[in-house]
Design a protein around this motif. Sequence first.
Motif, PDB file in Angstrom:
ATOM      1  N   GLY A  70       1.829   7.633   6.736  1.00  0.00           N
ATOM      2  CA  GLY A  70       0.574   7.861   6.027  1.00  0.00           C
ATOM      3  C   GLY A  70       0.380   6.871   4.898  1.00  0.00           C
ATOM      4  O   GLY A  70       0.484   5.671   5.077  1.00  0.00           O
ATOM      5  N   ASN A  71       0.134   7.415   3.724  1.00  0.00           N
ATOM      6  CA  ASN A  71      -0.141   6.552   2.573  1.00  0.00           C
ATOM      7  C   ASN A  71       1.113   6.199   1.779  1.00  0.00           C
ATOM      8  O   ASN A  71       1.013   5.638   0.688  1.00  0.00           O
ATOM      9  CB  ASN A  71      -1.143   7.244   1.643  1.00  0.00           C
ATOM     10  CG  ASN A  71      -2.500   7.362   2.306  1.00  0.00           C
ATOM     11  OD1 ASN A  71      -2.918   6.464   3.043  1.00  0.00           O
ATOM     12  ND2 ASN A  71      -3.183   8.471   2.071  1.00  0.00           N
ATOM     13  N   GLN A  72       2.263   6.540   2.295  1.00  0.00           N
ATOM     14  CA  GLN A  72       3.486   6.222   1.565  1.00  0.00           C
ATOM     15  C   GLN A  72       3.699   4.709   1.528  1.00  0.00           C
ATOM     16  O   GLN A  72       3.613   4.035   2.561  1.00  0.00           O
ATOM     17  CB  GLN A  72       4.683   6.914   2.224  1.00  0.00           C
ATOM     18  CG  GLN A  72       4.644   8.426   2.048  1.00  0.00           C
ATOM     19  CD  GLN A  72       5.743   9.145   2.823  1.00  0.00           C
ATOM     20  OE1 GLN A  72       6.322   8.596   3.749  1.00  0.00           O
ATOM     21  NE2 GLN A  72       6.004  10.376   2.441  1.00  0.00           N
ATOM     22  N   LYS A  73       3.981   4.207   0.355  1.00  0.00           N
ATOM     23  CA  LYS A  73       4.157   2.771   0.182  1.00  0.00           C
ATOM     24  C   LYS A  73       5.602   2.381  -0.070  1.00  0.00           C
ATOM     25  O   LYS A  73       5.973   1.223   0.064  1.00  0.00           O
ATOM     26  CB  LYS A  73       3.311   2.280  -1.015  1.00  0.00           C
ATOM     27  CG  LYS A  73       1.831   2.551  -0.877  1.00  0.00           C
ATOM     28  CD  LYS A  73       1.221   1.709   0.230  1.00  0.00           C
ATOM     29  CE  LYS A  73      -0.288   1.948   0.317  1.00  0.00           C
ATOM     30  NZ  LYS A  73      -0.793   1.602   1.652  1.00  0.00           N
ATOM     31  N   ASP A 120       7.769   7.389  -2.748  1.00  0.00           N
ATOM     32  CA  ASP A 120       6.829   8.398  -2.262  1.00  0.00           C
ATOM     33  C   ASP A 120       7.528   9.478  -1.444  1.00  0.00           C
ATOM     34  O   ASP A 120       6.928  10.491  -1.105  1.00  0.00           O
ATOM     35  CB  ASP A 120       5.746   7.732  -1.402  1.00  0.00           C
ATOM     36  CG  ASP A 120       4.879   6.796  -2.244  1.00  0.00           C
ATOM     37  OD1 ASP A 120       4.627   7.120  -3.415  1.00  0.00           O
ATOM     38  OD2 ASP A 120       4.480   5.738  -1.727  1.00  0.00           O
ATOM     39  N   CYS A 154      -7.979   9.554   6.515  1.00  0.00           N
ATOM     40  CA  CYS A 154      -7.089  10.524   5.859  1.00  0.00           C
ATOM     41  C   CYS A 154      -5.934  10.973   6.745  1.00  0.00           C
ATOM     42  O   CYS A 154      -5.009  11.637   6.272  1.00  0.00           O
ATOM     43  CB  CYS A 154      -7.878  11.763   5.432  1.00  0.00           C
ATOM     44  SG  CYS A 154      -9.156  11.368   4.231  1.00  0.00           S
TER      45      CYS A 154
END
Lengths: 414, 59
Positions: A16-19, A23, B19
């Motif tokens: 997902g949005n983990q960088k 995170d 999302c």
Amino acid sequence: MVPLEPWEKVFIKLVGNQKSYADIDEAHALIGCVTCHGGQEPAEFEEAHEGVVRDPSIMAESNCNPCHKEIVETNVNSMHSQLWGEQTSIAQRELGAGVDHNSFDGLPAELTDGFDRECMSCHTTCGQCHISRPNSAAGGFIDRHKFKKTPDQTNNCLACHGSRIATDYEGHLEGNKPDVHYMQNRSCFYCHKEDMHADASGSATRYHLPDLPKCVDCHSDTYDANLYHTMHWPEEGKGLSCFVCHSQPYNNCNSCHTKNPDGDLSEWWQTGYGESTTETDVHTGAGGYKEYPDFKIGYNYNQELHDGEFIVVRHIPVVRDGYSPWGHDQLANYDVRPTWEYSSPHNIQRFTAQTTIAEGVTCGSSCHAIGDSASVNLEKYLWQSDVDEDYPDESIANMPVVIDEKLPDTWQKR
Amino acid sequence: MKKIKLIAIVLISLLWTACDPGNETVDLGDPATCEGCHTSETTLKLYAQAGGSEPTGGG
């Protein structure tokens, strides 16, 4: 448990949005990789891995203590860290029944060195319960190097406690059902509420630990549920252990799984767990560590520790010359401890072969060695003649646990 | 009304896609750092193939 590819074992998967790793586990990411693992950063592969410590929690005092001081200080003497029970059994078989783990350090060096080298190799570090699969399961992150407060049942608990507990609990033995608690999705920690990090240096074995689970913690109201219970309810020196009626056959082990210290440890693990149970020759156990299913009722030789006059017993992996690969030819006091030991199989069923009776026969016909079914039921007990015939070197050691003189005179004997 | 519905569906689809946590690996692309390598499936596989030795870590 599905084996992991080498790259998978050290892969920190970002989704997902983990960088970054932060995170996944913000607190531990703050510390930085090299602070715990050593090595260098930034650097090329070889230089980066020079001096890297695979499992920094081997040195928990320096790497985990700054934040987890209280746990680290007690855990160094926990049952999992020190194997006090193993130390007790080796000490007694060498020095005599009157000693316990406190005498272990006084044993000949080949025994203490072998113990440190092999037994302690998977017992255990913080990381092997809270980050990765244990060494005995060849390692690998459970969840992307995320520190898990509660160990994973499959990948941690049962990865080590596999041969007996996992086999029993998940019902892997042919003809067995999974434990009734497993079928109700009860995790290990549903029953095991004891503090795994507690200082256990005062406990000679795991059965001496305080706060161990007891069946009556949940089932205390079943005393008068049926005639079997009221007749056989376990108390100190009386009745039957719950396992006598409610466990199925369980894995037993013969011989031992020590190895020559000059050999390859990975080879030991591969060859240590021998052929399938159906091919096991219980008479010899030759060539290494053997497993086979069995069920034996024995006499409770330690009634202060375990309730009930009769218990189920399991043959454990020990032989008189079991430590000869370490250079210790024979255990000097091998006969002071039974080789069929008290057992608490994790394969509980409400109805088992011992509790199931045909219509029109007496209530004890599946267990008592009397009447028409006596010859069948004799197999369920541990007799001196069985030991003498199959394990002649263990005849003396098991005298306290065989049931020959303990059963009613009217019963058939072997 | 149909146009509004169409636009709404497109917007919702875009938002949904944006999302969605999904399972895609994000390669940081800096093999000089610990995290750069160990968060990259591609890099770890390449090292495993090239070196033949098991990567360190994962105790």
